[in-house]
Scaffold this active site. Structure first.
Site, PDB file in Angstrom:
ATOM      1  N   GLU A 191      32.886  -7.639 -12.681  1.00 46.46           N
ATOM      2  CA  GLU A 191      32.480  -7.040 -11.403  1.00 46.46           C
ATOM      3  C   GLU A 191      33.048  -5.614 -11.307  1.00 46.46           C
ATOM      4  OE1 GLU A 191      34.350  -8.924  -8.042  1.00 46.46           O
ATOM      5  OE2 GLU A 191      32.652  -8.520  -6.719  1.00 46.46           O
ATOM      6  N   CYS A 215      32.184 -13.382  -8.924  1.00 45.01           N
ATOM      7  CA  CYS A 215      33.543 -13.427  -8.364  1.00 45.01           C
ATOM      8  C   CYS A 215      33.776 -14.507  -7.293  1.00 45.01           C
ATOM      9  CB  CYS A 215      33.881 -12.031  -7.836  1.00 45.01           C
ATOM     10  SG  CYS A 215      35.636 -11.723  -7.565  1.00 45.01           S
ATOM     11  N   LYS A 248      25.328 -10.817  -4.876  1.00 47.40           N
ATOM     12  CA  LYS A 248      26.428 -11.732  -4.511  1.00 47.40           C
ATOM     13  C   LYS A 248      26.190 -12.337  -3.128  1.00 47.40           C
ATOM     14  CE  LYS A 248      31.529 -11.579  -4.309  1.00 47.40           C
ATOM     15  NZ  LYS A 248      32.671 -10.669  -4.090  1.00 47.40           N
TER      16      LYS A 248
HETATM   17  O1  LIG Z   1      34.943  -4.340  -3.200  1.00 47.99           O
HETATM   18  C1  LIG Z   1      34.783  -4.116  -4.388  1.00 47.99           C
HETATM   19  O2  LIG Z   1      35.230  -3.116  -4.959  1.00 47.99           O
HETATM   20  C2  LIG Z   1      34.026  -5.118  -5.174  1.00 47.99           C
HETATM   21  N1  LIG Z   1      34.219  -6.416  -4.692  1.00 47.99           N
HETATM   22  C3  LIG Z   1      35.255  -7.170  -5.030  1.00 47.99           C
HETATM   23  O3  LIG Z   1      36.114  -6.810  -5.811  1.00 47.99           O
HETATM   24  C4  LIG Z   1      35.319  -8.487  -4.365  1.00 47.99           C
HETATM   25  C5  LIG Z   1      35.375  -8.249  -2.894  1.00 47.99           C
HETATM   26  S1  LIG Z   1      36.743  -7.243  -2.361  1.00 47.99           S
HETATM   27  N2  LIG Z   1      36.434  -9.265  -4.799  1.00 47.99           N
HETATM   28  C6  LIG Z   1      36.414 -10.575  -4.782  1.00 47.99           C
HETATM   29  O4  LIG Z   1      35.415 -11.228  -4.468  1.00 47.99           O
HETATM   30  C7  LIG Z   1      37.728 -11.238  -5.186  1.00 47.99           C
HETATM   31  C8  LIG Z   1      37.718 -12.737  -5.015  1.00 47.99           C
HETATM   32  C9  LIG Z   1      39.078 -13.294  -5.195  1.00 47.99           C
HETATM   33  O5  LIG Z   1      40.020 -12.636  -5.576  1.00 47.99           O
HETATM   34  C10 LIG Z   1      39.278 -14.722  -4.892  1.00 47.99           C
HETATM   35  O6  LIG Z   1      38.317 -15.471  -4.644  1.00 47.99           O
HETATM   36  O7  LIG Z   1      40.439 -15.143  -4.900  1.00 47.99           O
END
Ligand SMILES: O=C(O)CNC(=O)[C@H](CS)NC(=O)CCC(=O)C(=O)O
Length: 329
Positions: free
Chosen positions: A91, A204, A163
Site C-alpha cells: 500500500e 491493508c 479499499k
Molecule cells: O493514509 C495513507 O497514507 C494510506 N493508508 C494507510 O496507510 C492506511 C490508513 S491510515 N493504513 C491502514 O489501513 C493500517 C491498518 C493497520 O495498521 C491495522 O489494521 O492495524
C-alpha cells in the site's frame, strides 16, 4: 535427492539496499516440503522459468513520487532477472506524505501519468504488478480512493479494487488515524484470473474483516489473496502474522502480503514483515521488519491449493444462519 533436503536447499532470493551503498543480500527462507514436492517446481527453481514465480516487496516509501518510482523500477528489474513473473508492492508504494491532505492533491485517475509509468514498467519487464494502495482521484477534490491496481505483463490495467474498510482508529500508544477524512471507501469486491491463479484483491485494514475473504474464496473462487499493507508498528507487532495466517487457513488460499517498513518521515513508521503464506497456513517467505527494501520469491504451486481443499473440503462443510435453529440471546 530426498524431498526434505531439496526443500531445505531451495534458495529464495532477497535483495536489500541501504540508502547510500547498494548492499545485496541473498538469504534462505524455509520453504514447505509440498512446494518442492513437484519435480517442476524444483526444476524451474533452478532455471528461473516457472510461470508462477512470484515476488513480494518490502519498501519504505517517502513523500517523493519520483524517488518511490525509482525504487519500484529497480526492484522490478531485479525481480525480472530472478525469473519473477508477478511482483506485489505494498500500500502507498507511490507516495507517503508527512502532512494531512498532501496525497489527495497528488491523486490521479488510473490513466494518469503516474500509473502510466508503472504500466510501461510492467510492459518493459514482462511482469504482472500488484500495486496496492494507489492514490486514485476520488469523487471530489477533497477525497481520493485507496486503490489496489493490477497491471498485466503487457502493461494493461487488468483490474482495480478500491479499499472498502477505512482505517479510522485510535491506535493504543500511537496516533489517531482518520483515513476517511481524505479517502472515500470503495463498494465492490474484485477478483481476477491470471497465470498465477484467481487473485482476490484487498488492501491493508480489510485484513481484519474476514467476511470479505470468505466471499472472495467461496463466491469468487479465489486461489491467491493479495493484502498490500502499511500496518502501524504497534498493530503489526500484535496482529499482522496471526491475521494473515488465519485468512490463509480459513480460505485455503495462498496469501501474499507486501508491507511498508520503517520510518517514512518524523511522524510515521510502518511494520515490515512482508510475507507469503501457503494454503495450509505455513509461512513460505518473509522479509524481516528490520529490512527496509527488498523482495522475496517463491514458486506458487496451485495444485497445493486443490490438494488442501480436497483433503479438507470446508466448502462442503460450511453451515449458514439458515441451517441453524433460531437462538435466543
Ligand atoms: O493514509 C495513507 O497514507 C494510506 N493508508 C494507510 O496507510 C492506511 C490508513 S491510515 N493504513 C491502514 O489501513 C493500517 C491498518 C493497520 O495498521 C491495522 O489494521 O492495524
Amino acid at each position: 535427492m530426498a524431498l526434505a533436503s531439496l526443500a531445505a536447499s531451495l534458495p529464495i532470493a532477497a535483495t536489500a539496499s541501504a540508502a547510500s551503498a547498494a548492499v545485496r543480500l541473498r538469504f534462505r527462507v524455509r520453504i514447505g516440503r509440498a512446494m518442492a514436492s513437484s519435480a517442476a517446481a524444483g526444476a524451474s527453481a533452478a532455471t528461473g522459468a516457472s510461470p508462477a514465480r512470484v515476488g513480494v516487496v518490502q519498501m519504505t516509501s517517502v513523500g517523493d513520487v519520483d524517488a518511490n518510482y525509482a525504487t519500484c523500477s529497480r526492484l522490478t528489474k531485479e525481480a525480472a532477472a530472478s525469473g519473477v513473473k508477478f511482483l506485489c508492492f505494498p500500500e502507498v508504494f507511490s507516495f507517503i506524505g508527512s502532512k494531512d491532505g498532501e496525497s489527495v492533491k497528488l491523486a490521479e485517475p488510473l490513466d494518469g501519468p503516474i500509473m502510466q509509468r508503472y504500466c510501461s514498467l510492467a510492459k518493459e519487464s514482462s511482469m504482472w504488478l500488484s500495486l496496492g494502495g494507489f492514490q486514485e482521484k476520488g469523487p471530489d477534490d477533497s477525497h481520493q480512493y485507496n486503490t489496489h491496481v493490477l497491471i498485466d505483463d503487457t502493461g494493461k490495467v487488468r483490474s482495480s479494487y478500491r479499499k472498502i474498510h477505512l482505517f479510522d482508529v485510535d491506535v493504543p500508544g500511537n496516533m489517531v488515524y482518520k483515513e476517511s477524512r481524505f479517502t472515500s471507501a470503495g463498494d465492490t469486491l474484485v477478483s481476477v484470473d491470471s497465470p498465477f491463479g484467481r487473485l482476490g484483491l484487498t488492501v491493508c485494514y480489510d485484513l481484519r474483516f474476514p467476511e470479505l475473504y470468505q466471499i472472495l474464496r467461496f463466491k469468487h473462487q479465489a486461489q491467491v489473496l493479495l493484502v498490500p499493507s502499511a500496518f502501524t508498528k504497534i498493530t503489526g507487532e500484535a496482529h499482522w502474522e496471526i491475521l494473515l495466517r488465519a485468512r490463509a487457513i480459513e480460505t485455503q488460499c495462498y496469501v501474499i502480503a507486501a508491507a511498508q517498513a520503517g520510518k517514512h518521515n518524523e511522524k510515521r513508521e510502518s511494520y515490515g514483515d512482508s510475507i507469503i503464506i501457503d494454503p495450509w497456513g505455513t509461512v513460505i517467505a518473509r522479509l524481516p521488519d528490520r529490512l527496509s527494501t527488498g523482495f522475496a520469491v517463491v514458486d506458487l504451486d496451485l495444485s497445493k491449493v486443490e490438494a488442501v481443499r480436497t483433503r479438507m473440503p470446508i466448502s462442503e462443510h460450511r453451515k449458514f444462519d439458515s441451517d441453524w435453529k433460531p437462538t435466543t440471546i
